[in-house]
Design a protein around this motif. Structure first.
Motif, PDB file in Angstrom:
ATOM      1  N   UNK A  47       0.826  -1.216   0.000  1.00  0.00           N
ATOM      2  CA  UNK A  47       0.000   0.000   0.000  1.00  0.00           C
ATOM      3  C   UNK A  47       0.859   1.265   0.000  1.00  0.00           C
ATOM      4  N   UNK A  48       2.043   1.194   0.616  1.00  0.00           N
ATOM      5  CA  UNK A  48       2.895   2.384   0.696  1.00  0.00           C
ATOM      6  C   UNK A  48       3.407   2.788  -0.688  1.00  0.00           C
ATOM      7  N   UNK A  49       3.842   1.808  -1.482  1.00  0.00           N
ATOM      8  CA  UNK A  49       4.287   2.105  -2.848  1.00  0.00           C
ATOM      9  C   UNK A  49       3.119   2.530  -3.717  1.00  0.00           C
ATOM     10  N   UNK A  50       1.965   1.930  -3.461  1.00  0.00           N
ATOM     11  CA  UNK A  50       0.788   2.254  -4.258  1.00  0.00           C
ATOM     12  C   UNK A  50       0.363   3.711  -4.042  1.00  0.00           C
ATOM     13  N   UNK A  51       0.360   4.157  -2.798  1.00  0.00           N
ATOM     14  CA  UNK A  51      -0.027   5.538  -2.506  1.00  0.00           C
ATOM     15  C   UNK A  51       1.008   6.531  -3.037  1.00  0.00           C
ATOM     16  N   UNK A  52       2.288   6.122  -3.023  1.00  0.00           N
ATOM     17  CA  UNK A  52       3.323   6.972  -3.607  1.00  0.00           C
ATOM     18  C   UNK A  52       3.091   7.132  -5.116  1.00  0.00           C
ATOM     19  N   UNK A  53       2.708   6.028  -5.772  1.00  0.00           N
ATOM     20  CA  UNK A  53       2.448   6.070  -7.216  1.00  0.00           C
ATOM     21  C   UNK A  53       1.283   7.004  -7.524  1.00  0.00           C
ATOM     22  N   UNK A  54       0.264   6.967  -6.683  1.00  0.00           N
ATOM     23  CA  UNK A  54      -0.894   7.840  -6.868  1.00  0.00           C
ATOM     24  C   UNK A  54      -0.499   9.312  -6.722  1.00  0.00           C
ATOM     25  N   UNK A  55       0.333   9.602  -5.725  1.00  0.00           N
ATOM     26  CA  UNK A  55       0.798  10.980  -5.519  1.00  0.00           C
ATOM     27  C   UNK A  55       1.609  11.464  -6.714  1.00  0.00           C
ATOM     28  N   UNK A  56       2.438  10.546  -7.274  1.00  0.00           N
ATOM     29  CA  UNK A  56       3.259  10.931  -8.441  1.00  0.00           C
ATOM     30  C   UNK A  56       2.362  11.277  -9.629  1.00  0.00           C
ATOM     31  N   UNK A 103      -2.222  -6.414 -11.411  1.00  0.00           N
ATOM     32  CA  UNK A 103      -3.072  -6.020 -12.535  1.00  0.00           C
ATOM     33  C   UNK A 103      -4.094  -4.984 -12.099  1.00  0.00           C
ATOM     34  N   UNK A 104      -4.745  -5.220 -10.975  1.00  0.00           N
ATOM     35  CA  UNK A 104      -5.756  -4.284 -10.498  1.00  0.00           C
ATOM     36  C   UNK A 104      -5.143  -2.936 -10.151  1.00  0.00           C
ATOM     37  N   UNK A 105      -3.956  -2.957  -9.567  1.00  0.00           N
ATOM     38  CA  UNK A 105      -3.271  -1.702  -9.234  1.00  0.00           C
ATOM     39  C   UNK A 105      -2.960  -0.896 -10.497  1.00  0.00           C
ATOM     40  N   UNK A 106      -2.479  -1.588 -11.534  1.00  0.00           N
ATOM     41  CA  UNK A 106      -2.143  -0.892 -12.779  1.00  0.00           C
ATOM     42  C   UNK A 106      -3.408  -0.373 -13.471  1.00  0.00           C
ATOM     43  N   UNK A 107      -4.488  -1.132 -13.394  1.00  0.00           N
ATOM     44  CA  UNK A 107      -5.754  -0.680 -13.981  1.00  0.00           C
ATOM     45  C   UNK A 107      -6.271   0.563 -13.251  1.00  0.00           C
ATOM     46  N   UNK A 108      -6.122   0.564 -11.937  1.00  0.00           N
ATOM     47  CA  UNK A 108      -6.545   1.733 -11.145  1.00  0.00           C
ATOM     48  C   UNK A 108      -5.715   2.962 -11.502  1.00  0.00           C
ATOM     49  N   UNK A 109      -4.394   2.756 -11.656  1.00  0.00           N
ATOM     50  CA  UNK A 109      -3.515   3.874 -12.025  1.00  0.00           C
ATOM     51  C   UNK A 109      -3.862   4.400 -13.407  1.00  0.00           C
ATOM     52  N   UNK A 110      -4.140   3.475 -14.335  1.00  0.00           N
ATOM     53  CA  UNK A 110      -4.499   3.893 -15.701  1.00  0.00           C
ATOM     54  C   UNK A 110      -5.783   4.713 -15.687  1.00  0.00           C
ATOM     55  N   UNK A 111      -6.751   4.282 -14.907  1.00  0.00           N
ATOM     56  CA  UNK A 111      -8.015   5.027 -14.811  1.00  0.00           C
ATOM     57  C   UNK A 111      -7.758   6.436 -14.276  1.00  0.00           C
ATOM     58  N   UNK A 112      -6.846   6.563 -13.331  1.00  0.00           N
ATOM     59  CA  UNK A 112      -6.513   7.869 -12.773  1.00  0.00           C
ATOM     60  C   UNK A 112      -5.811   8.751 -13.806  1.00  0.00           C
ATOM     61  N   UNK A 113      -4.890   8.152 -14.551  1.00  0.00           N
ATOM     62  CA  UNK A 113      -4.194   8.898 -15.604  1.00  0.00           C
ATOM     63  C   UNK A 113      -5.177   9.391 -16.658  1.00  0.00           C
ATOM     64  N   UNK A 114      -6.066   8.511 -17.095  1.00  0.00           N
ATOM     65  CA  UNK A 114      -7.039   8.880 -18.127  1.00  0.00           C
ATOM     66  C   UNK A 114      -7.974  10.005 -17.627  1.00  0.00           C
ATOM     67  N   UNK A 115      -8.334   9.902 -16.352  1.00  0.00           N
ATOM     68  CA  UNK A 115      -9.187  10.940 -15.766  1.00  0.00           C
ATOM     69  C   UNK A 115      -8.485  12.282 -15.781  1.00  0.00           C
ATOM     70  N   UNK A 116      -7.189  12.281 -15.430  1.00  0.00           N
ATOM     71  CA  UNK A 116      -6.428  13.546 -15.408  1.00  0.00           C
ATOM     72  C   UNK A 116      -6.253  14.103 -16.821  1.00  0.00           C
ATOM     73  N   UNK A 117      -6.070  13.234 -17.799  1.00  0.00           N
ATOM     74  CA  UNK A 117      -5.909  13.683 -19.183  1.00  0.00           C
ATOM     75  C   UNK A 117      -7.216  14.273 -19.737  1.00  0.00           C
ATOM     76  N   UNK A 118      -8.341  13.843 -19.177  1.00  0.00           N
ATOM     77  CA  UNK A 118      -9.657  14.322 -19.657  1.00  0.00           C
ATOM     78  C   UNK A 118     -10.146  15.542 -18.896  1.00  0.00           C
TER      79      UNK A 118
END
Length: 225
Positions: free
Chosen positions: A157-166, A209-224
């Motif tokens: 979870x610690x690396x995951x939250x860091x990835x989200x912040x990045x 896989x789920x973590x990467x899908x969640x990150x992709x959804x966040x990236x796409x949201x920011x791009x839109x």
């Protein structure tokens, strides 16, 4: 009070192991299990609950509310720092997940004793082992903070939250680059899962896989935006 009522009361009260053993010795019909209980009662608590529920002809889940509340109270007392204002958010998230993994383990134990086919048992055991590993990984984080007032930081979870912040701090150019990278990661993980080899890595691959899908959804949201 007849046997059925006694067992239902026991389930409602939170399944005290000593009282449960006494109930099975009184109402149960499996002599071998009675002998096992006299030797290692704590080891067979989940099976005891299952067999007594069968004697009473009820479902354990119908009477688990009180037991869950009792366990939640014990959990809050054990990790009282979770109520502190300066408690890291990651630990509060993990604490919530810990309660979920604990009860999932309980439910899977119950399911394991009632499955009949080898394939079904294998699936239940695999899920139980993975859930137990997750439960213990979270426990290490909570115990470490309780003892040292510091972060152990081994849980993903610690690396995951860091990835989200990045991702939240990225500019448009970086977001497009991250999007391509994530799509490649997702393709590769899906390919690994599709191979069906290394079953011991299946749970980890699904999590990644789920973590990467969640990150992709966040990236796409920011791009839109």
């Amino acid at each position: 009070m007849n046997g059925r009522k006694e067992i239902i009361e026991w389930l409602k009260e939170g399944c005290n192991i000593g009282k449960g053993v006494a109930l099975y010795l009184k109402h149960g019909d499996n002599r071998r299990f009675k002998a096992l209980l006299s030797l290692h009662r704590n080891r067979y608590k989940e099976r005891l609950k299952l067999l007594l529920s069968r004697v009473a002809e009820v479902k354990i889940s119908d009477y688990s509310g009180a037991g869950r509340e009792k366990e939640s109270d014990k959990f809050r007392k054990m990790y009282s720092f979770l109520a502190d204002r300066d408690c890291p958010a990651e630990l509060k998230i993990l604490a919530s997940d810990k309660i979920t993994t604990y009860w999932t383990c309980v439910e899977l134990h119950e399911k394991l004793f009632s499955c009949h086919k080898n394939e079904e048992c294998l699936l239940v055991v695999r899920e139980l082992v993975n859930t137990f590993i997750e439960d213990q990984t979270i426990k290490r984080e909570l115990d470490y903070y309780k003892q040292h007032k510091g972060i152990l930081g081994e849980h993903r979870i610690f690396e995951r939250l860091k990835a989200i912040k990045r991702i939240r701090s990225m500019g448009v150019k970086e977001l497009f680059k991250k999007e391509r990278q994530l799509r490649e990661n997702i393709w590769r993980i899906k390919a690994e899962i599709a191979k069906g080899d290394k079953p011991h890595l299946f749970s980890d691959r699904e999590q990644r896989l789920q973590e990467k899908l969640d990150e992709l959804a966040m990236v796409e949201k920011r791009l839109n935006e």
